[in-house]
Scaffold this active site. Structure first.
Site, PDB file in Angstrom:
ATOM      1  N   ARG A  93       0.832  -1.203   0.000  1.00  0.00           N
ATOM      2  CA  ARG A  93       0.000   0.000   0.000  1.00  0.00           C
ATOM      3  C   ARG A  93       0.869   1.257   0.000  1.00  0.00           C
ATOM      4  O   ARG A  93       0.598   2.219  -0.721  1.00  0.00           O
ATOM      5  CB  ARG A  93      -0.921   0.003   1.227  1.00  0.00           C
ATOM      6  N   ASN A 147     -10.501  -3.916  -1.466  1.00  0.00           N
ATOM      7  CA  ASN A 147     -10.395  -2.843  -2.455  1.00  0.00           C
ATOM      8  C   ASN A 147      -9.455  -3.206  -3.596  1.00  0.00           C
ATOM      9  O   ASN A 147      -8.592  -4.050  -3.425  1.00  0.00           O
ATOM     10  CB  ASN A 147      -9.865  -1.584  -1.756  1.00  0.00           C
ATOM     11  N   CYS A 169     -18.973  -1.443   0.443  1.00  0.00           N
ATOM     12  CA  CYS A 169     -18.152  -0.322   0.921  1.00  0.00           C
ATOM     13  C   CYS A 169     -18.927   0.420   1.998  1.00  0.00           C
ATOM     14  O   CYS A 169     -20.155   0.464   1.979  1.00  0.00           O
ATOM     15  CB  CYS A 169     -17.851   0.615  -0.244  1.00  0.00           C
ATOM     16  N   HIS A 199     -16.454   4.370  -4.522  1.00  0.00           N
ATOM     17  CA  HIS A 199     -15.614   5.548  -4.269  1.00  0.00           C
ATOM     18  C   HIS A 199     -15.831   6.628  -5.342  1.00  0.00           C
ATOM     19  O   HIS A 199     -14.994   7.513  -5.520  1.00  0.00           O
ATOM     20  CB  HIS A 199     -14.122   5.176  -4.136  1.00  0.00           C
ATOM     21  N   TYR A 253     -14.541  10.756  -1.493  1.00  0.00           N
ATOM     22  CA  TYR A 253     -13.455  10.520  -2.464  1.00  0.00           C
ATOM     23  C   TYR A 253     -13.506  11.473  -3.653  1.00  0.00           C
ATOM     24  O   TYR A 253     -12.500  11.632  -4.344  1.00  0.00           O
ATOM     25  CB  TYR A 253     -13.488   9.069  -2.973  1.00  0.00           C
TER      26      TYR A 253
HETATM   27  P1  NAD Z   1      -4.839  -5.957   6.415  1.00  0.00           P
HETATM   28  O1  NAD Z   1      -3.552  -5.394   5.984  1.00  0.00           O
HETATM   29  O2  NAD Z   1      -5.079  -6.135   7.847  1.00  0.00           O
HETATM   30  O3  NAD Z   1      -5.062  -7.333   5.645  1.00  0.00           O
HETATM   31  C1  NAD Z   1      -6.016  -8.250   6.031  1.00  0.00           C
HETATM   32  C2  NAD Z   1      -5.434  -9.637   6.005  1.00  0.00           C
HETATM   33  O4  NAD Z   1      -5.391 -10.136   4.668  1.00  0.00           O
HETATM   34  C3  NAD Z   1      -4.002  -9.750   6.531  1.00  0.00           C
HETATM   35  O5  NAD Z   1      -3.996 -10.466   7.740  1.00  0.00           O
HETATM   36  C4  NAD Z   1      -3.268 -10.462   5.406  1.00  0.00           C
HETATM   37  O6  NAD Z   1      -2.313 -11.382   5.856  1.00  0.00           O
HETATM   38  C5  NAD Z   1      -4.389 -11.128   4.676  1.00  0.00           C
HETATM   39  N1  NAD Z   1      -4.112 -11.573   3.312  1.00  0.00           N
HETATM   40  C6  NAD Z   1      -3.303 -11.026   2.373  1.00  0.00           C
HETATM   41  N2  NAD Z   1      -3.335 -11.766   1.256  1.00  0.00           N
HETATM   42  C7  NAD Z   1      -4.179 -12.814   1.491  1.00  0.00           C
HETATM   43  C8  NAD Z   1      -4.624 -13.935   0.735  1.00  0.00           C
HETATM   44  N3  NAD Z   1      -4.191 -14.146  -0.512  1.00  0.00           N
HETATM   45  N4  NAD Z   1      -5.495 -14.799   1.305  1.00  0.00           N
HETATM   46  C9  NAD Z   1      -5.931 -14.618   2.567  1.00  0.00           C
HETATM   47  N5  NAD Z   1      -5.539 -13.583   3.333  1.00  0.00           N
HETATM   48  C10 NAD Z   1      -4.683 -12.696   2.798  1.00  0.00           C
HETATM   49  O7  NAD Z   1      -5.960  -5.091   5.710  1.00  0.00           O
HETATM   50  P2  NAD Z   1      -7.177  -4.236   6.233  1.00  0.00           P
HETATM   51  O8  NAD Z   1      -6.690  -2.875   6.497  1.00  0.00           O
HETATM   52  O9  NAD Z   1      -7.939  -4.954   7.233  1.00  0.00           O
HETATM   53  O10 NAD Z   1      -7.993  -4.181   4.885  1.00  0.00           O
HETATM   54  C11 NAD Z   1      -8.346  -5.370   4.216  1.00  0.00           C
HETATM   55  C12 NAD Z   1      -8.942  -5.049   2.883  1.00  0.00           C
HETATM   56  O11 NAD Z   1     -10.184  -4.392   3.048  1.00  0.00           O
HETATM   57  C13 NAD Z   1      -8.090  -4.116   2.030  1.00  0.00           C
HETATM   58  O12 NAD Z   1      -8.157  -4.514   0.693  1.00  0.00           O
HETATM   59  C14 NAD Z   1      -8.748  -2.782   2.230  1.00  0.00           C
HETATM   60  O13 NAD Z   1      -8.534  -1.907   1.164  1.00  0.00           O
HETATM   61  C15 NAD Z   1     -10.188  -3.190   2.330  1.00  0.00           C
HETATM   62  N6  NAD Z   1     -11.087  -2.220   2.957  1.00  0.00           N
HETATM   63  C16 NAD Z   1     -12.245  -2.005   2.305  1.00  0.00           C
HETATM   64  C17 NAD Z   1     -13.147  -1.093   2.775  1.00  0.00           C
HETATM   65  C18 NAD Z   1     -14.396  -0.870   1.980  1.00  0.00           C
HETATM   66  O14 NAD Z   1     -15.044   0.138   2.157  1.00  0.00           O
HETATM   67  N7  NAD Z   1     -14.753  -1.758   1.071  1.00  0.00           N
HETATM   68  C19 NAD Z   1     -12.889  -0.409   3.991  1.00  0.00           C
HETATM   69  C20 NAD Z   1     -11.692  -0.693   4.663  1.00  0.00           C
HETATM   70  C21 NAD Z   1     -10.799  -1.614   4.133  1.00  0.00           C
HETATM   71  C1  G6P Z   2     -12.751   4.015   3.759  1.00  0.00           C
HETATM   72  C2  G6P Z   2     -13.050   3.280   2.491  1.00  0.00           C
HETATM   73  C3  G6P Z   2     -12.295   2.049   2.354  1.00  0.00           C
HETATM   74  C4  G6P Z   2     -10.838   2.341   2.585  1.00  0.00           C
HETATM   75  C5  G6P Z   2     -10.664   2.767   3.991  1.00  0.00           C
HETATM   76  C6  G6P Z   2      -9.239   3.129   4.296  1.00  0.00           C
HETATM   77  O1  G6P Z   2     -13.641   3.667   4.701  1.00  0.00           O
HETATM   78  O2  G6P Z   2     -14.405   3.064   2.243  1.00  0.00           O
HETATM   79  O3  G6P Z   2     -12.556   1.450   1.149  1.00  0.00           O
HETATM   80  O4  G6P Z   2     -10.061   1.253   2.309  1.00  0.00           O
HETATM   81  O5  G6P Z   2     -11.493   3.782   4.355  1.00  0.00           O
HETATM   82  O6  G6P Z   2      -9.073   3.193   5.672  1.00  0.00           O
HETATM   83  P1  G6P Z   2      -7.627   3.153   6.319  1.00  0.00           P
HETATM   84  O7  G6P Z   2      -7.860   3.333   7.769  1.00  0.00           O
HETATM   85  O8  G6P Z   2      -7.059   1.820   5.950  1.00  0.00           O
HETATM   86  O9  G6P Z   2      -6.847   4.264   5.697  1.00  0.00           O
HETATM   87 MN    MN Z   3     -14.653   1.751   0.470  1.00  0.00          MN
END
Ligand code: NAD
Ligand code: G6P
Ligand code: MN
Ligand code: MN
Length: 433
Positions: A93, A147, A169, A199, A253
Site C-alpha cells: 500500500r 479494495n 463499501c 468511491h 473521495y
Molecule cells: P490488512 O492489511 O489487515 O489485511 C487483512 C489480512 O489479509 C491480513 O492479515 C493479510 O495477511 C491477509 N491476506 C493477504 N493476502 C491474502 C490472501 N491471498 N489470502 C488470505 N488472506 C490474505 O488489511 P485491512 O486494512 O484490514 O484491509 C483489508 C482489505 O479491506 C483491504 O483490501 C482494504 O482496502 C479493504 N477495505 C475495504 C473497505 C471498503 O469500504 N470496502 C474499507 C476498509 C478496508
Molecule cells: C474508507 C473506504 C475504504 C478504505 C478505507 C481506508 O472507509 O471506504 O474502502 O479502504 O477507508 O481506511 P484506512 O484506515 O485503511 O486508511
Molecule cells: Mn470503500
C-alpha cells in the site's frame, strides 16, 4: 445454522465484524465462523482470532470460531464468504501511495495509479477464490470488501467462476450517518438514494421522513460548519455554490477529482510530516494489535475508530441478514448494472441502491446520471474495465492504457514512468506480467 468464511481474517476489522454478528445473532444465527489467512498473516490471525473467541464467549453466543491457513478446507459448504485481503500487506500500500506522489500525481490506495496496482495484484487472487468457491460452496454468496471493491466486483462478474458476488463499501452508510447527524435526526428517518461507482458514488436524493431535503443537505454541506468524510480522507470544505450547482451529493473521495490541487498539496505536506496514510495505518495497527492481545479484552476496542472502515460490520451484517431473511429492504451495494444506470454497460459493476432479496440485490432504476457527472463516471468505468483486462491478461499496453486514461494521471509520459516503476516494485505480486 449459517457458516461464514472470512478470508483475510487477520484484519484488524475482524473484531468489528464479530461484534456485528453477535448483535445480529437472533436474525442471523451464525454457528460457524472460519477466519482464513496466509502465512504472512498468521500472527495477526491468532491475535484477532483469540479476541473473537473471547468476544463470543463473553456474549454467550454459540458461534464456533475456527482459525486456519487452509482456505479450501474452510470454504467447504459455506453460506457466505467475505473477503478483506490486502495482497502484499501494508508495504505494498505504501508503494501504491508513494510512487505516484513522487511524480506529482495523487497517491491513493483506491484511486488513480495506486488503485490500478492494488487491483492488478488482487484480481488474480479474487478470481482464484471464486474457483475454489465454485467447487466447494457453489451456492454461497461472495461479499467482497477488498479494495478496489468496484473493480474487483467487475472482475468477478466478467471472469469469476461464480455469479453471486456483491461488492461492499462503508462510504454510502457513512454519508447517510453524517447527513443524519447534520440534520440532528435519527438515521432511521433518513433515506438516501445512491448511484455511481465505488468511491465515485453520489447521493442523488435525500429524504427525511419521506420528504425530499437534498437542497438543504447540500446547503449545510457547503456551509463550512460540517464536513462529510472518512478517517482516511482530509475533510476539506466544498464550495457552497459548486454544490448548489451540482445538485447531488458527492462522496468523500470526489475531493480527489474536484479538489485535485488542494488534495495533492495536502498529500505532499503529510508525506513530509508522517508519511503516507499507509504508514500512519501501520502505526495505528501496531497499537491496535497490542490492545487486542490483552487477555482481559473481550469487546471491540475504541481505537479501531481511527481506521477508515467505520460501520463496515453494520454494512456487512445487515446485508447478510437481509439476504438470509429475504428482507427486501434498500441498501447501496456494488452489483451488475443490468440497465439501472443508463449510459453504463449492462455487465458493469455499479454502486447503487438495491432491494436486498434472498436471490441477492436487485438494483433500483436510476436512469441517466446528471450530465455534470456522467462523463466522469463513464471515464472511471472505462478505466476499471481496462484495468480488469490488464490484470487478467498481464498485457503491458492495457495496463499503460488504464493508467493513462485515469483522470488523476495527467501525462502519458509520466504515467508510463509510474507504471514501469510500480511494475518493478510490485513484481513479486504480479506474476501475470
Ligand atoms: P490488512 O492489511 O489487515 O489485511 C487483512 C489480512 O489479509 C491480513 O492479515 C493479510 O495477511 C491477509 N491476506 C493477504 N493476502 C491474502 C490472501 N491471498 N489470502 C488470505 N488472506 C490474505 O488489511 P485491512 O486494512 O484490514 O484491509 C483489508 C482489505 O479491506 C483491504 O483490501 C482494504 O482496502 C479493504 N477495505 C475495504 C473497505 C471498503 O469500504 N470496502 C474499507 C476498509 C478496508
Ligand atoms: C474508507 C473506504 C475504504 C478504505 C478505507 C481506508 O472507509 O471506504 O474502502 O479502504 O477507508 O481506511 P484506512 O484506515 O485503511 O486508511
Ligand atoms: Mn470503500
Ligand atoms: Mn501489448
Amino acid at each position: 445454522g449459517i457458516k461464514i468464511v472470512t478470508i483475510g481474517g487477520g484484519s484488524s476489522y475482524t473484531p468489528e465484524l464479530v461484534e456485528g454478528l453477535i448483535q445480529y445473532y437472533d436474525e442471523l444465527p451464525v454457528r460457524e465462523l472460519w477466519l482464513v489467512d496466509i502465512p504472512e498473516g498468521k500472527e495477526k490471525l491468532e491475535i484477532v482470532g483469540n479476541l473473537a473467541k473471547r468476544m463470543v464467549k463473553k456474549a454467550g453466543v454459540p458461534m464456533n470460531i475456527h482459525l486456519t491457513l487452509d482456505r479450501r478446507a474452510a470454504l467447504e459448504d459455506a453460506d457466505f464468504v467475505t473477503t478483506q485481503i490486502r495482497v502484499g500487506q501494508l508495504d505494498a500500500r505504501i508503494i501504491d501511495e508513494s510512487i505516484p506522489l513522487k511524480y506529482g500525481m495523487i497517491g491513493q490506495e483506491t484511486n488513480g495509479a495506486g488503485g490500478l496496482f492494488k487491483g492488478l495484484r488482487t484480481i488474480p487472487i479474487i478470481l482464484e477464490i471464486t474457483k475454489d468457491m465454485a467447487e466447494l460452496c457453489p451456492k454461497a454468496w461472495l461479499i467482497n470488501f477488498t479494495n478496489p471493491a468496484g473493480m474487483l466486483t467487475e472482475a468477478v462478474l466478467r471472469y469469476g467462476k461464480i455469479k453471486k458476488v456483491i461488492g461492499l463499501c462503508n462510504v454510502p452508510i457513512g454519508m447517510e450517518m453524517t447527513i443524519a447527524n447534520m440534520l440532528e435526526v435519527d438515521s432511521s428517518r433518513i433515506h438516501v438514494e445512491f448511484a455511481g461507482l465505488n468511491h465515485m458514488v453520489f447521493g442523488t436524493h435525500v429524504y427525511l421522513d419521506g420528504m425530499e431535503v437534498t437542497a438543504q443537505v447540500l446547503d449545510l454541506l457547503g456551509s463550512g460548519k460540517v464536513s462529510m468524510t472518512m478517517k482516511n480522507i482530509i475533510g476539506l470544505d466544498w464550495d457552497r455554490d459548486f454544490l448548489k450547482a451540482l445538485k447531488i451529493i458527492p462522496c468523500p473521495y470526489h475531493r480527489y477529482y474536484y479538489k485535485h490541487k488542494e488534495m495533492l498539496e495536502h498529500e505532499l505536506e503529510e508525506l513530509k510530516k508522517t508519511g503516507t496514510r499507509g504508514a500512519a495505518v501501520k502505526q495505528i495497527e501496531k497499537e491496535l494489535f497490542e490492545v487486542y492481545k490483552d487477555p482481559d479484552l473481550a469487546v471491540k476496542p475504541s481505537q479501531l475508530e481511527n481506521r477508515g472502515g467505520a460501520y463496515y460490520s453494520y454494512a456487512a451484517c445487515r446485508l447478510i441478514r437481509s439476504i438470509y431473511n429475504d428482507k427486501r429492504d434498500i441498501q447501496p451495494v456494488n452489483v451488475r448494472n443490468n440497465g439501472a444506470i443508463i449510459g453504463l454497460p449492462e455487465g458493469a459493476a455499479v454502486e447503487v441502491s438495491c432491494m436486498i432479496t434472498k436471490d441477492g440485490p436487485k438494483p433500483l432504476a436510476v436512469g441517466e446520471l446528471p450530465v455534470a457527472v456522467r462523463g466522469l463516471v463513464q471515464q472511471i468505468k472505462s478505466f476499471e474495465q481496462l484495468a480488469v483486462e490488464a490484470a487478467v491478461t498481464g498485457d503491458y499496453h492495457l495496463a499503460l492504457l488504464a493508467m493513462t486514461i485515469h483522470p488523476l494521471v495527467t501525462s502519458d509520459v509520466i504515467g508510463k514512468k509510474i507504471l514501469n516503476e510500480m511494475l518493478e516494485a510490485h513484481k513479486k505480486y504480479l506474476p501475470q506480467f
